[in-house]
Structure formats: structure tokens, C-alpha cells
Design an enzyme around this catalytic site. Structure first.
Site, PDB file in Angstrom:
ATOM      1  N   HIS A 126       4.594   4.898   4.278  1.00 39.28           N
ATOM      2  CA  HIS A 126       3.441   4.542   3.452  1.00 39.28           C
ATOM      3  C   HIS A 126       3.849   3.758   2.210  1.00 39.28           C
ATOM      4  O   HIS A 126       2.991   3.209   1.515  1.00 39.28           O
ATOM      5  CB  HIS A 126       2.683   5.814   3.055  1.00 39.28           C
TER       6      HIS A 126
ATOM      7  N   TYR B  99      -1.501   6.635  -6.760  1.00 36.59           N
ATOM      8  CA  TYR B  99      -1.416   7.157  -5.403  1.00 36.59           C
ATOM      9  C   TYR B  99      -2.296   6.275  -4.518  1.00 36.59           C
ATOM     10  O   TYR B  99      -3.254   5.649  -4.970  1.00 36.59           O
ATOM     11  CB  TYR B  99      -1.755   8.648  -5.291  1.00 36.59           C
TER      12      TYR B  99
END
Length: 188
Positions: A19, A64
Site C-alpha cells: 500500500h 493515512y
């Protein structure tokens, strides 16, 4: 002025996960340009440089992944950057590991970070580089994207990151995203 955004998660435990491929890519580009991420602004760490007389901002949102749009919108507003001068680099499980897809615009697909950017920007009219991370495992999607990239997988990923960084550099010099895609899209 150009804005290059790599998507990822800021915590050290996510450093070498699938990710964080967007972060990895802009790190490769920063190395090529000999710049450092030394500024904290707009919920991101940024590196500023000039290419062919144009200011270029490299950004790694620190919100995030799922809230990446907050940082992107703040940077666009602060520097008054038009969407055709914005590009986002991120991982894509629907593309084979080590492959690249470079496009002038498009949907957010299944990527939550891109969904947030599109929702907060209110448009899909910005370029993107999708770096394939594949998903050839019964592991859940969340566990897979947050898993560490193995050395074996990195041998496929590293050339893609270099191609993507070269594509970003060419884009920030004013080359068209279509020509860049023709040169750098990698298919299996």
C-alpha cells in the site's frame, strides 16, 4: 507549477508494504532529482524543486491512505495548482505486479485513497500512475495491501518504480501524459 502525490501510510510499520508503493515511487523520484522531503505542510511531507524552470512539489500525505484527499485538496488550494498539473501515484491490486498504467484521468476504482481524493476534489480530471501490485493470494485484500513486499516481489516492483519515476519527471517537463503512457506503460 506541478504537484506529484505518492499515496501511502505514514507510520514506520507500513514502510515497505504494498500500500506504500506511491510513497516508494516519489522517494525514487526524489533521489533522481536529488531533493529531500524536508517540509511539513498541508497534512503532508513535501519536497520542492524546479524542473525546466517550473516549480515541482512532491508530496506524501500523512493522513493515512483513506483520507489522502484532505492533504491533496489543501496543497492544490494553497498553491493554486490546476488539476491538469496534478498527478497521483498509487498501488493497484487489479494490475499485475510490476506493471504500470498511466492515464490522464479516470475513475478511482476500488482504491480508497483515490476515492477520497476524487470525492474531495470533485473531479477525476487529474493524471494518475497506477503501479500494479497484483493479488495472487487467498489473503484478504486489507491484509495483502498491508503486507510487506518480499525481496522476490521487489525484483518485479523496482523496475516499475523506476519507470514511474522517469514518467513523472517527463510529465513535469511538460510532455503529454499520452506519450508518456505509450513509453512507460508496462503490461505483462
Amino acid at each position: 507549477m506541478y504537484l506529484i502525490v505518492g499515496l501511502g501510510n505514514p507510520n514506520a510499520k507500513y514502510l515497505m508494504t504494498f500500500h506504500n508503493v506511491g510513497f516508494m515511487c516519489v522517494d525514487v523520484l526524489a533521489d533522481k532529482l536529488n531533493v529531500e522531503f524536508d517540509k511539513k505542510e498541508c497534512k503532508a511531507v513535501t519536497a520542492h524543486t524546479f524542473i525546466n524552470g517550473e516549480k515541482v512539489i512532491l508530496a506524501k500525505p500523512q493522513t493515512y491512505m483513506n483520507l489522502s484527499g484532505e492533504s491533496v485538496v489543501e496543497l492544490i488550494n494553497k498553491y493554486k495548482i490546476p488539476y491538469d498539473k496534478v498527478i497521483v501515484v498509487y498501488d493497484d491490486v487489479d494490475i499485475d505486479l510490476g506493471c504500470l498504467r498511466i492515464r490522464a484521468n479516470g475513475s478511482a476504482g476500488t482504491h480508497n485513497g483515490m476515492r477520497n481524493i476524487v470525492a474531495l476534489c470533485g473531479t477525476t480530471d487529474f493524471a494518475r500512475i497506477r503501479v500494479g501490485i497484483g493479488k495472487d493470494t487467498p489473503m484478504s485484500l486489507m491484509n495483502y495491501v498491508l503486507s510487506k513486499v518480499s525481496e522476490e516481489d521487489m525484483t518485479l516492483l523496482k523496475p516499475a518504480l523506476n519507470h514511474a519515476a522517469d514518467a513523472l519527471c517527463e510529465w513535469s517537463k511538460g510532455d503529454s501524459i499520452e506519450r508518456i503512457g505509450n513509453r512507460h506503460n508496462i503490461k505483462k
